[in-house]
Design a protein around this motif. Structure first.
Motif, PDB file in Angstrom:
ATOM      1  N   ARG A  49       0.861  -1.173   0.000  1.00 20.20           N
ATOM      2  CA  ARG A  49       0.000   0.000   0.000  1.00 20.20           C
ATOM      3  C   ARG A  49       0.906   1.233   0.000  1.00 20.20           C
ATOM      4  NH1 ARG A  49      -2.357   0.943   4.388  1.00 20.20           N
ATOM      5  NH2 ARG A  49      -4.407   1.695   3.714  1.00 20.20           N
TER       6      ARG A  49
ATOM      7  N   THR B   8       1.572   5.613  -1.621  1.00 21.75           N
ATOM      8  CA  THR B   8       1.008   6.845  -2.169  1.00 21.75           C
ATOM      9  C   THR B   8       2.065   7.575  -2.976  1.00 21.75           C
ATOM     10  OG1 THR B   8      -0.361   8.771  -1.628  1.00 21.75           O
ATOM     11  CG2 THR B   8       1.570   8.370  -0.216  1.00 21.75           C
TER      12      THR B   8
ATOM     13  N   TRP C 289      -0.207  13.677  -6.280  1.00 17.85           N
ATOM     14  CA  TRP C 289      -1.609  13.502  -6.678  1.00 17.85           C
ATOM     15  C   TRP C 289      -1.822  13.362  -8.179  1.00 17.85           C
ATOM     16  CZ3 TRP C 289      -4.463  17.049  -9.637  1.00 17.85           C
ATOM     17  CH2 TRP C 289      -3.882  18.309  -9.838  1.00 17.85           C
TER      18      TRP C 289
ATOM     19  N   VAL D 174      -3.129   4.316  -2.066  1.00 18.19           N
ATOM     20  CA  VAL D 174      -3.835   4.852  -0.904  1.00 18.19           C
ATOM     21  C   VAL D 174      -3.698   6.365  -0.956  1.00 18.19           C
ATOM     22  CG1 VAL D 174      -4.005   4.894   1.602  1.00 18.19           C
ATOM     23  CG2 VAL D 174      -3.289   2.797   0.443  1.00 18.19           C
ATOM     24  N   LYS D 175      -4.811   7.064  -0.995  1.00 17.51           N
ATOM     25  CA  LYS D 175      -4.786   8.518  -1.132  1.00 17.51           C
ATOM     26  C   LYS D 175      -4.688   9.176   0.242  1.00 17.51           C
ATOM     27  CE  LYS D 175      -7.415   8.383  -5.438  1.00 17.51           C
ATOM     28  NZ  LYS D 175      -8.646   8.824  -6.156  1.00 17.51           N
ATOM     29  N   GLU D 176      -3.507   9.038   0.847  1.00 16.65           N
ATOM     30  CA  GLU D 176      -3.237   9.639   2.140  1.00 16.65           C
ATOM     31  C   GLU D 176      -1.906  10.370   2.090  1.00 16.65           C
ATOM     32  OE1 GLU D 176      -3.434   6.629   5.118  1.00 16.65           O
ATOM     33  OE2 GLU D 176      -5.543   6.155   4.737  1.00 16.65           O
ATOM     34  N   ARG D 177      -1.676  11.218   3.086  1.00 12.93           N
ATOM     35  CA  ARG D 177      -0.474  12.053   3.144  1.00 12.93           C
ATOM     36  C   ARG D 177       0.791  11.213   3.311  1.00 12.93           C
ATOM     37  NH1 ARG D 177       0.734  17.446   1.880  1.00 12.93           N
ATOM     38  NH2 ARG D 177       1.904  18.482   3.556  1.00 12.93           N
TER      39      ARG D 177
ATOM     40  N   VAL E 197       1.854   6.969   4.018  1.00 10.20           N
ATOM     41  CA  VAL E 197       1.354   5.599   4.091  1.00 10.20           C
ATOM     42  C   VAL E 197       2.479   4.675   4.555  1.00 10.20           C
ATOM     43  CG1 VAL E 197       0.376   3.656   2.810  1.00 10.20           C
ATOM     44  CG2 VAL E 197      -0.360   5.992   2.286  1.00 10.20           C
TER      45      VAL E 197
ATOM     46  N   THR F  81       7.023  11.329  10.583  1.00 18.89           N
ATOM     47  CA  THR F  81       6.505   9.975  10.756  1.00 18.89           C
ATOM     48  C   THR F  81       7.643   8.975  10.878  1.00 18.89           C
ATOM     49  OG1 THR F  81       4.490  10.493   9.514  1.00 18.89           O
ATOM     50  CG2 THR F  81       5.075   8.179   9.718  1.00 18.89           C
TER      51      THR F  81
END
Length: 229
Positions: A118, A120, A123, A137-140, A142, A162
């Motif tokens: 998974r 990203t 965009w 996965v369209k998240e900031r 992953v 992170t």
């Protein structure tokens, strides 16, 4: 000591590299270095020159972290460069963490490092990730096992925090956040295609149509070389 190898390449987008390095260089007990195929200066998208400490041959074989920045202008030719793809495939197969920001994930995908993960990306090109067997996965940011990927450009700051939290714990990451006063309060809520005015997103896509087509062609060719299409 952690060995953190950060790929640099011509026309990469500076903030994709500098954002994460701001935090990674403050982990403590970590050696952070830039890597490229040779030690000649690498000129970025903004016209700044970066010097690699290691070329592909001298880069440590067993990295704790392999990191790849983005920048579509540079990512497209890098996807077509056998030396870059071979280096990423080799070091990525052994690295404890395989990571990227922005279009850097396209390079990881082209090297066969995202199959079944998974992930990203930026965009405008994240829809290309499934070509490499990845799940978009369209998240900031992953995290999937030892793959950690970030969205476009400024997402590198969130990515860096992170990763710092993963490696050194939440308290250390919070200390770094305050140290650099990372307290984003943008004047507009237009930093994601889902929230930006549709006319703005459409205008960007129109202006970069040729580049987006070139990215799709390069990604498709790389996926074909991996036997994915």
């Amino acid at each position: 000591m952690l060995q953190i190898g950060m790929l640099i390449y011509p026309s990469m987008f500076d903030i994709d590299l500098i954002g994460p390095q701001t935090f990674l260089s403050r982990l403590g007990d970590a050696e952070v270095f830039h890597v490229w195929k040779d030690r000649a200066p690498v000129v970025s998208d903004l016209g700044l020159a970066y010097q690699a400490r290691h070329d592909f041959a001298s880069c440590p074989e067993n990295l704790d972290i392999l990191f790849v920045p983005g920048g579509l202008k540079g990512t497209i030719p890098a996807m077509r460069d056998p030396a870059v793809i071979a280096f990423l495939a080799d070091r990525g197969a052994r690295a404890k963490y395989v990571t990227s920001v922005c279009t850097g994930s396209l390079l990881l995908g082209a090297a066969g490092l995202l199959d079944g993960y998974r992930v990203t990306s930026y965009w405008m090109v994240r829809d290309l990730l499934p070509l490499f067997g990845a799940e978009l996965v369209k998240e900031r940011v992953v995290i999937d096992r030892n793959r950690i990927t970030g969205g476009g450009a400024t997402a590198g700051l969130d990515f860096g925090l992170t990763l710092a939290s993963v490696l050194r714990g939440e308290d250390h990451a919070k200390t770094l956040q305050l140290l650099v006063e990372y307290d984003p309060q943008p004047p507009f809520d237009a930093g994601a295609p889902e929230r930006a005015p549709s006319s703005v997103a459409a205008g960007i896509r129109q202006r970069r149509a040729d580049e987006l087509q070139a990215a799709r062609e390069a990604a498709t060719a790389a996926a074909r070389a991996l036997g994915k299409v």
